[in-house]
Design a protein around this motif. Structure first.
Motif, mmCIF file in Angstrom:
data_model
loop_
_atom_site.group_PDB
_atom_site.id
_atom_site.type_symbol
_atom_site.label_atom_id
_atom_site.label_comp_id
_atom_site.label_asym_id
_atom_site.label_seq_id
_atom_site.Cartn_x
_atom_site.Cartn_y
_atom_site.Cartn_z
ATOM 1 N N SER A 157 10.407 -55.590 31.634
ATOM 2 C CA SER A 157 11.288 -54.412 31.569
ATOM 3 C C SER A 157 11.789 -53.952 32.929
ATOM 4 O O SER A 157 12.448 -52.921 33.042
ATOM 5 N N THR A 158 11.504 -54.713 33.980
ATOM 6 C CA THR A 158 11.908 -54.328 35.331
ATOM 7 C C THR A 158 13.428 -54.262 35.457
ATOM 8 O O THR A 158 14.143 -55.168 35.022
ATOM 9 N N MET A 183 -0.965 -62.057 24.112
ATOM 10 C CA MET A 183 0.025 -61.782 25.157
ATOM 11 C C MET A 183 -0.652 -61.637 26.507
ATOM 12 O O MET A 183 -1.702 -61.008 26.634
ATOM 13 N N LEU A 184 -0.040 -62.240 27.519
ATOM 14 C CA LEU A 184 -0.435 -62.043 28.912
ATOM 15 C C LEU A 184 0.747 -61.364 29.590
ATOM 16 O O LEU A 184 1.830 -61.950 29.697
ATOM 17 N N LEU A 185 0.563 -60.132 30.020
ATOM 18 C CA LEU A 185 1.653 -59.320 30.551
ATOM 19 C C LEU A 185 1.467 -59.061 32.038
ATOM 20 O O LEU A 185 0.462 -58.488 32.457
ATOM 21 N N VAL A 186 2.434 -59.505 32.835
ATOM 22 C CA VAL A 186 2.470 -59.194 34.264
ATOM 23 C C VAL A 186 3.464 -58.063 34.443
ATOM 24 O O VAL A 186 4.628 -58.192 34.063
ATOM 25 N N SER A 187 3.024 -56.950 35.005
ATOM 26 C CA SER A 187 3.931 -55.799 35.089
ATOM 27 C C SER A 187 3.509 -54.831 36.185
ATOM 28 O O SER A 187 2.324 -54.676 36.477
ATOM 29 N N HIS A 188 4.532 -54.167 36.780
ATOM 30 C CA HIS A 188 4.288 -53.038 37.671
ATOM 31 C C HIS A 188 4.427 -51.716 36.915
ATOM 32 O O HIS A 188 4.235 -50.649 37.494
#
Length: 255
Positions: A157-158, A183-188
């Protein structure tokens, strides 16, 4: 987690390391991923999150260690930077994925899927001409079109405005959470993690520093934003904390 689920690991990552010359991007990374699990990878820029995601997804090879997919588990991956070939249409890209994964699908079913992702009217458009939100909808569709057991999403969503971001979240809820896809979620975006994930892996300089749950984080820190801020202060210099905190949308927890 029930004992039956524990015995059915989707993916086992064992002591994976990745070097680029003298630089260590990932160091001794080990993780088990189970069916239906939603795991967040967090940490500052350069901590190895995207590298290990691409290794798990089969895009990069580890320098050492192993990634074992149990029972021929299928993995879908959405990249942080989607670079499609120049001059390719949305439908060309979709057909490429269908052929690559040998997916048989009727025109009616495909059109229904495209309509669900709100890109049916975009099939003849060049991918490069799509807006950020439209391209992310295509990215997510391509990551789940082959009905994977595990989906890897990197900064999904960046750069999107609030309205488009909410649309993307609805797609995740409907097509991943409600279908019990791992799910593997990479997020800030810490609120995104709080909304979708159950387990959190904090990385620093290529290593797993802590593994915990969203439930325990909220119990101790009040929210995931506060946890992330505390971890950044612990492992980074103040200037880097300020930069990473801004990218991680750090704010006070809601009362």
């Amino acid at each position: 987690m029930s004992q039956s689920i524990k015995n059915k690991k989707l993916v086992t990552i064992s002591n994976v390391s990745k070097k680029y010359g003298d630089k260590i991007a990932v160091k001794n990374f080990s993780l088990d991923i189970y069916p239906g699990e939603r795991i967040a990878l967090i940490g500052s820029n350069g901590s190895g999150k995207s590298t290990i995601s691409e290794i798990i997804g089969g895009i990069r090879k580890p320098t050492s260690g192993t990634v074992i997919k149990k029972d021929k588990a299928v993995i879908g991956i959405q990249f942080q930077d989607s670079r499609y070939p120049h001059g390719i249409t949305v439908m060309d890209m979709i057909k490429y994925y269908l052929q690559t994964f040998n997916i048989e699908i009727t025109k009616e079913k495909l059109n229904k899927m495209l309509s669900t992702y709100q890109i049916l009217h975009l099939t003849n458009r060049m991918v490069q001409s799509l807006s950020g939100g439209q391209q992310q909808r295509l990215n997510i569709l391509l990551s789940v079109i082959h009905q994977p057991d595990l989906v890897i999403l990197d900064e999904v969503s960046t750069g999107l405005d609030i309205e488009v971001r909410e649309e993307i979240f609805e797609f995740l809820q409907t097509n991943i959470v409600e279908k019990n896809v791992a799910m593997l979620l990479v997020s800030h975006n810490m609120s995104e993690i709080e909304r979708f994930c159950t387990r959190v892996i904090f990385m620093n300089e290529g290593e797993i520093i802590e593994e915990t749950t969203v439930q325990d984080i909220i119990k101790i820190h009040g929210c995931v934003e506060k946890y992330m801020h505390d971890q950044l202060w612990k492992y980074k210099k103040p200037l880097q904390v300020a930069i990473d905190s801004e990218k991680a949308t750090i704010k006070m927890c809601n009362p």
